[in-house]
Design an enzyme around this catalytic site. Structure first.
Site, short mmCIF file in Angstrom:
data_model
loop_
_atom_site.label_atom_id
_atom_site.label_comp_id
_atom_site.label_asym_id
_atom_site.label_seq_id
_atom_site.Cartn_x
_atom_site.Cartn_y
_atom_site.Cartn_z
CG ASP A 168 -1.98 -1.08 1.19
OD1 ASP A 168 -1.77 -2.11 0.53
OD2 ASP A 168 -3.03 -0.89 1.83
CE LYS A 190 -5.32 2.03 2.42
NZ LYS A 190 -4.19 1.33 3.10
CE LYS A 246 -6.97 -1.29 2.61
NZ LYS A 246 -5.61 -1.80 2.94
#
Length: 333
Positions: free
Chosen positions: A165, A233, A269
């Site tokens: 991430d 995300k 996400k």
């Protein structure tokens, strides 16, 4: 052809030229503007539906399967990570039918402890395993040199991280240096390469709370996908506002449009601030109504959360024992 070479070629085809600042600006600022009122009204409408009793159990189990169980604190210890992993592998000791979560998400230096604690359970969440996700690239600020960001990523992947991430350079993006952001994502993706030639999945964190406008969020989503991100995300969870329904809906619409253009499925996400089952099911509705229920699987949708699981387990227990008195939920038809 390497992944980065393929990404650049795909971007050039989409952009009609090299992904430099001028070409990226022309493309990103040529995207249709976001109808903020319409976006917020649609997300609000999707969040007001009731749910059939027969759908509640499915919805709760689906949420569990899509959670990245997270600890990202300066005081994290190997023991805390092992406890997190134990929860991931056995979310509800009183109910062995409870699904496993998709992943545990930790700082890079905690990856070895997560991998060791998972043991044989370490694997693909689409096939019954639990992944290890690591935040990288000077999370959460992203303020470091490219060399440090790449080393951060490579170290986590070498330690066994299945997913990275990363955070984008919001300062570069907001100043219009789109080529720099593009190049950083491409290079981090290449740093996700394992010794066997496979790649860890790359989630690109936009930190939408710092991007100021829906138009910026839309542009950043397109930029992240063009640069080879496997997921987009919303947030680090360290900046308010974090995930919101309108922002997630907007990102899902970008993913939908990319799929229609290319046939490639990109994950989404939302992370930060999603604490209750009631709220989480609203996100399931956004997915089902925008990109389809095919996206409701771990390799295409995740919740980044630290406390959401506890509420979902409570609602599952109430439903199982016949003493359910939870809030009204939203429908997934």
């Amino acid at each position: 052809m390497t992944t980065s070479e393929l990404t650049r070629r795909t971007a050039e085809d989409m952009l009609g030229g090299e992904p430099d600042n001028a070409t990226l600006r022309r493309f990103l600022h040529g995207l249709p503007g976001v109808d903020a009122v319409g976006l917020e009204q649609r997300s609000a409408a999707l969040g007001t539906r009731s749910i059939k009793t027969t759908s509640k159990a499915w919805a709760l189990d689906t949420i569990v399967r899509l959670i990245d169980l997270t600890t990202l604190e300066g005081a994290d210890t190997p023991g805390k990570v092992r406890s997190l992993v134990a929860k991931a592998m056995n979310p509800d000791a009183a109910d062995p039918t409870t699904p496993l979560v998709a992943a545990v998400c930790v700082y890079g230096d905690m990856v070895p402890y997560a991998v060791e604690a998972l043991g044989a359970r370490h694997g693909d969440p689409d096939h019954g395993g639990v992944s290890v996700a690591a935040v990288a690239t000077a999370f959460p600020s992203g303020r470091s040199s490219m060399a440090i960001k790449l080393a951060d990523t490579r170290e986590a992947v070498a330690a066994g991280a299945d997913e990275i991430d990363m955070v984008i350079d919001r300062g570069a993006f907001l100043s219009g240096n789109y080529a720099l952001v593009f190049e950083q994502i491409v290079r981090v993706k290449e740093a996700c390469r394992r010794e066997d030639g496979s790649y860890a999945s790359l989630k690109v964190i936009l930190e939408t709370g710092e991007l100021n406008t829906y138009d910026n969020i839309k542009r950043a989503s397109w930029l992240a996908i063009l640069a080879g991100g496997d997921f987009i995300k919303t947030s680090t969870g360290k900046v308010a506002p974090a995930a919101t329904l309108p922002v997630t809906l907007l990102m899902l619409e970008v993913v939908r449009d990319w799929y229609r253009l290319t046939g490639e499925k990109i994950g989404v996400k939302p992370a930060g601030g999603i604490r209750t089952s009631k709220d989480a099911i609203k996100y399931l509705v956004l997915v089902a109504e925008t990109v389809g229920e095919d996206w409701l699987q771990p390799h295409l949708f995740r919740f980044g959360a630290s406390s959401l699981l506890n509420d979902v387990l409570l609602q599952r227990q109430k439903l199982r024992t016949g003493h359910y008195s939870g809030p009204d939920y939203v429908t997934i038809d």
